[in-house]
Design a protein around this motif. Structure first.
Motif, short mmCIF file in Angstrom:
data_model
loop_
_atom_site.label_atom_id
_atom_site.label_comp_id
_atom_site.label_asym_id
_atom_site.label_seq_id
_atom_site.Cartn_x
_atom_site.Cartn_y
_atom_site.Cartn_z
N TRP A 1 0.82 -1.23 0.01
CA TRP A 1 0.00 0.07 0.03
C TRP A 1 0.87 1.23 -0.18
N ALA A 2 1.90 1.32 0.66
CA ALA A 2 2.68 2.30 1.01
C ALA A 2 3.45 2.64 -0.65
N THR A 3 3.97 1.56 -1.11
CA THR A 3 4.35 1.58 -2.41
C THR A 3 3.59 2.31 -3.21
N ALA A 4 2.39 1.88 -3.33
CA ALA A 4 1.43 2.52 -4.36
C ALA A 4 1.20 3.81 -4.23
N GLN A 5 1.15 4.43 -2.80
CA GLN A 5 0.68 5.57 -2.66
C GLN A 5 1.86 6.57 -2.90
N GLY A 6 3.02 6.06 -2.99
CA GLY A 6 4.21 6.61 -3.08
C GLY A 6 4.65 6.94 -4.84
N ARG A 7 3.87 6.27 -5.46
CA ARG A 7 4.15 6.31 -7.21
C ARG A 7 4.15 7.55 -7.73
N ASN A 8 2.99 8.02 -7.62
CA ASN A 8 2.83 9.45 -8.27
C ASN A 8 4.04 10.46 -7.86
N ALA A 9 4.27 10.47 -6.70
CA ALA A 9 5.23 11.48 -6.14
C ALA A 9 6.51 10.97 -7.01
N ARG A 10 6.99 9.79 -6.98
CA ARG A 10 8.17 9.27 -7.42
C ARG A 10 7.95 9.59 -9.09
N SER A 11 6.91 9.29 -9.60
CA SER A 11 6.86 9.79 -10.97
C SER A 11 6.95 11.28 -11.43
N LYS A 12 6.62 12.08 -10.37
CA LYS A 12 6.76 13.60 -10.57
C LYS A 12 8.32 13.87 -10.52
N GLU A 13 8.85 13.26 -9.50
CA GLU A 13 10.30 13.45 -9.53
C GLU A 13 11.22 12.92 -10.67
N VAL A 14 10.64 11.83 -11.53
CA VAL A 14 11.39 11.41 -12.45
C VAL A 14 11.19 12.24 -13.64
N ILE A 15 10.04 12.65 -13.98
CA ILE A 15 9.73 13.56 -15.10
C ILE A 15 10.42 15.16 -14.93
N ALA A 16 10.41 15.31 -13.72
CA ALA A 16 11.10 16.62 -13.43
C ALA A 16 12.73 16.46 -13.70
N LYS A 17 13.38 15.27 -13.38
CA LYS A 17 14.55 15.19 -13.81
C LYS A 17 14.92 14.93 -15.45
N ILE A 18 13.72 14.60 -16.13
CA ILE A 18 13.63 14.23 -17.58
C ILE A 18 13.47 15.61 -18.02
N GLN A 19 12.91 16.70 -17.58
CA GLN A 19 12.75 17.86 -18.06
C GLN A 19 14.08 18.56 -17.83
N ASP A 20 14.90 18.52 -16.81
CA ASP A 20 16.10 19.03 -16.64
C ASP A 20 17.08 18.66 -17.77
N TYR A 21 17.03 17.27 -18.24
CA TYR A 21 17.88 16.80 -19.07
C TYR A 21 17.30 17.45 -20.40
N GLU A 22 15.97 17.72 -20.64
CA GLU A 22 15.78 18.08 -22.05
C GLU A 22 16.26 19.60 -22.22
#
Length: 781
Positions: free
Chosen positions: A682-703
């Motif tokens: 359950w904790a993993t499921a609840q944290g996924r959106n925050a982790r996705s936000k973190e990842v796409i923010a890093k992708i934006q930095d790369y772009e």
């Protein structure tokens, strides 16, 4: 005696692969361990009744829903208490108090995870039962339709869901019978994906101009959500002056998707696009010596909601129609998109639909377009503009400049004030800015930095421009022109079948059928990938697996960041990951400060390919005014098979080289190593959106860093010469920049430059870190 393999809630049979006596025992045990006491006995009794008798009424399940809300509140309360205690006790995980709270969190998380699985299964089973009831036993694609319908509708199967699904099934049955207006046989098609799409827009309009100048003018009929590119406006105007009958249907913009001010926390609307669109309308209506008719699509009148989009992208020149997902505004050519040039019955049908829309749009007024309530919002809401909006507004009020000319350029406050003076406007009264901040704020806007709120007078000037543009479309001359449109030839000119989706149910059928008839692969590179289409894809995958067959399914989701830092694609990506569908985020190369997107609404299978304006979202499929087409890849159509292979190669290149592969589940699980074993899922499921936000923010930095890299190439004269050569061939500046880099430096060398960027190395290290954690712990701890 109940069926020991089948359990029902409210008469709906649950999937026996997911729910049996053992799984129900686990839910019962988790409920016993949960903390809240109010309503617990009723929940335990309901679960026992379901296990023992095989069925409970819907009302009883509603009691479980109410109980889980209490458990969720307890979970988050305990989680806060856990960290407060941890931070105050010297960060000692072995503290008995910490251990006790962790056990309480574990009990809550265990129940919540099992409840969510039951809730989602019930939702999917309810949709399946409804589709079976509507379609009957002979309806082949029941499972795929149900997979889509489960998430395209609300969690409760109400009258609206029943009505929408009934219409979908009826439209689908008609389509399968072969007696459908969607079907057009005997077409010739040309694939224009990626960098060839913007080039095709320019080539078709340039050809129309050349043909007119040679004494053979070609009629042009176009429908666009965004048509503000000076290049494209100039091309169309040039063709009109050369004798083409130019007929347009345009979207006017609206106030929707507000942003939130970081300081005041209040909503505001960015409105740069509205004056830019009005300026376009005025430019076209003021072309002298040309046969032009311009119409504005009336969202309130036709869609019942001015916040819905007229989102179509259609260009007809003579007997050819280009349908795609690409807009015709500045920056559109930067994006990865897909389209087809169609000639034959399909081109005639697409234009026939467009002529109908123009007829409904002819001479409409403000209330038909926006409605009284939405017009009032232009006066009452916080409207903000930057350089694009204010220069378009002022130029529109002053003229505007001739079709094909760009918005006036300003570099400082003096130039912006001069533009305002030309429009008869006092710039100081246009914005809600204090006198002491005026020079700094408006000076920055003049340089393309920032935005400011329109004052009451500024809003009235905006409404004045809107009124001026609408009035220009209501003249008798303009209305007469709009009534004079000939259709392209519907003569069969090829072997390719093209299915055209116009109305909402047709758009749903087009997508679901493409997924349903796939036998080898389903590839989807999408600007928007939400759970409904993901549900259809998963249903097809599971259907094939049940038959002992393998279906290669891969999805690429655009990683663009919305104002809240997230993306609408998170829920669809999560759902696909949960069901074993390989999914990646786009990681694209920019060519300057402008962002770059996977803007495609593309679905590719071994049987055919969808392209068009329809995003794979509920709004795109059901509410906006969209159109898409499905090009069939018949085995005896060699040209179509070549198209399939070309699209497949493009997708694989994107998948291999311009994506980021990191499971949000794995990343979130690695961040929740501390969680109680029973609550970890359950904790993993609840944290996924925050982790996705973190990842796409890093992708934006790369772009962003790639944009700086590529823009720096312009200082190299040899590179610049190659770039200019591609622009001269009709490619967008963004595509030309990337094509030039590949040619000048070499594909391998240019990719190595991007791989070595610090932001890319950060993404690589993050992926390795999660992979190492997973290898060490096997995804568990």
């Amino acid at each position: 005696m109940p069926d020991p393999t089948q359990f029902r809630i409210g008469g709906v049979p649950l999937d026996p692969r997911r729910f049996n006596k053992e799984s129900l025992d686990k839910i019962h045990k988790a409920a016993e361990a949960a903390e809240p006491t109010e309503g617990k006995e009723e929940v335990l009794a309901t679960l026992k009744e379901l296990r023992d008798t095989g069925e409970v009424p819907t009302d009883s399940f509603d009691g479980i829903y109410q109980y889980q809300k209490q458990v969720k509140e307890e979970y988050y309360s305990d989680n806060d208490r856990f960290w407060d205690t941890y931070n105050s006790n010297g960060k000692n995980f072995k503290d008995p108090t910490i251990i006790g709270i962790k056990n309480e969190i574990g009990a809550s998380g265990s129940f919540l995870g099992k409840y969510d699985a039951l809730k989602d299964s019930l939702r999917e089973s309810t949709a399946l039962a409804a589709v079976q009831g509507l379609a009957g036993g002979s309806f082949g694609p029941t499972g795929v339709v149900a997979g889509y319908a489960a998430w395209a509708n609300g969690s409760n199967w109400n009258g609206t869901a029943q009505k929408n699904t009934a219409e979908l099934v009826e439209t689908y049955n008609q389509f399968l019978s072969g007696d459908s207006r969607m079907i057009s046989e005997g077409n010739s098609v040309q694939q224009v994906h990626r960098e060839e799409l913007w080039r095709a827009l320019g080539t078709m309009t340039a050809d129309a101009k050349a043909s007119g100048e040679a004494g053979n003018p070609l009629p042009i009929t176009a429908q666009y959500y965004e048509l503000t590119s000076p290049e494209m406006i100039g091309n169309l105007a040039g063709a009109a002056k050369a004798g083409s009958k130019l007929r347009l249907n345009l979207d006017p913009g609206r106030l929707s998707y507000p942003s939130k001010d970081r300081e005041t926390k209040k909503n505001y609307f960015e409105t740069d696009d509205i004056p830019d669109k009005m300026r376009t309308i005025l430019q076209f209506t003021q072309i002298e010596g040309a046969d032009v008719g311009v119409s504005i699509f009336p969202m309130e009148q036709e869609l019942g909601n001015p916040e819905d989009l007229m989102h179509r992208k259609i260009l007809r020149v003579g007997d050819k129609v280009l349908m795609s997902g690409m807009n015709a505004n500045m920056g559109s050519g930067e994006n990865i998109d897909a389209g087809y040039i169609i000639e034959g019955p399909g081109a005639s049908k697409l234009t026939e639909n467009l002529v109908r829309d123009i007829g409904k749009s002819t001479g409409v007024g403000l209330e038909e377009i926006w409605g009284a309530d939405h017009i009032e919002k232009f006066r009452t809401e916080d409207l903000r503009m930057g350089q694009r909006g204010i220069t378009a507004l002022l130029d529109g009020l002053a003229g505007p400049g001739p079709a094909g000319t760009d918005r006036p350029s300003t570099k400082n406050l003096g130039e912006l004030e001069a533009l305002a003076k030309k429009a008869g406007v006092d710039l100081k009264t246009m914005f809600d800015v204090s006198p002491e901040k005026y020079e700094a704020t408006l000076g920055a806007i003049a340089q393309g930095k920032g935005e400011a709120s329109l004052s009451t007078e500024g809003k009235e000037k905006l409404l004045s421009l809107i009124g001026k543009a609408v009035a220009a479309t209501q003249t008798e001359k303009n209305k007469a022109a709009l009534g004079d449109i000939d259709l392209p030839s519907d003569k069969k000119v090829g072997k390719t079948r093209v299915d055209i989706a116009d109305l909402p149910a047709e758009r749903e059928v087009l997508t679901i059928n493409a997924i349903s008839e796939a036998e080898e692969f389903v590839y989807l590179p999408g600007f928007v990938v939400t759970r409904a289409v993901a549900g259809a894809i998963v249903a097809k995958k599971e259907e094939m697996e049940a038959q002992g067959k393998t279906l290669d399914v891969r999805v690429i989701a655009d990683s663009g960041i919305y104002p809240d830092g997230g993306t609408p694609n998170t829920w669809g990506v999560n759902f696909l990951e949960d069901h074993g569908v390989p999914t990646k985020w786009s990681k694209l190369t920019r060519t300057g400060s402008h962002d770059r997107k996977i803007h495609a609404k593309q679905l590719l299978t071994d049987k055919g390919e969808i392209a068009g304006s329809t995003n794979f979202s509920n709004k795109g499929m059901k509410e906006n005014w969209e159109t898409s087409a499905y090009v069939h890849f018949e085995a005896d159509d060699k040209d179509a098979i070549a198209l399939r292979d070309a699209s497949k190669k493009q997708f694989e290149d994107l998948w291999d080289n311009d994506c980021y592969d990191l499971s949000s589940t794995d990343y979130s699980a690695s961040k929740n190593s501390f969680a109680h074993p029973d609550a970890k899922e359950w904790a993993t499921a609840q944290g996924r959106n925050a982790r996705s936000k973190e990842v796409i923010a890093k992708i934006q930095d790369y772009e962003v860093e790639t944009g700086k890299l590529v823009s720096g190439f312009m200082a190299n004269p040899d590179y610049k010469a190659v770039f200019d050569g591609f622009v001269a061939k009709g490619y967008s500046e963004g595509d030309a920049a990337i094509l030039a880099a590949d040619k000048h430096f070499g594909v391998k060398e240019f990719r190595e430059m991007r791989n070595n960027l610090p932001t890319n190395q950060e993404l690589v290290q993050l992926e390795k870190k999660v992979e190492n954690w997973k290898a060490r712990y096997g995804g568990k701890e």
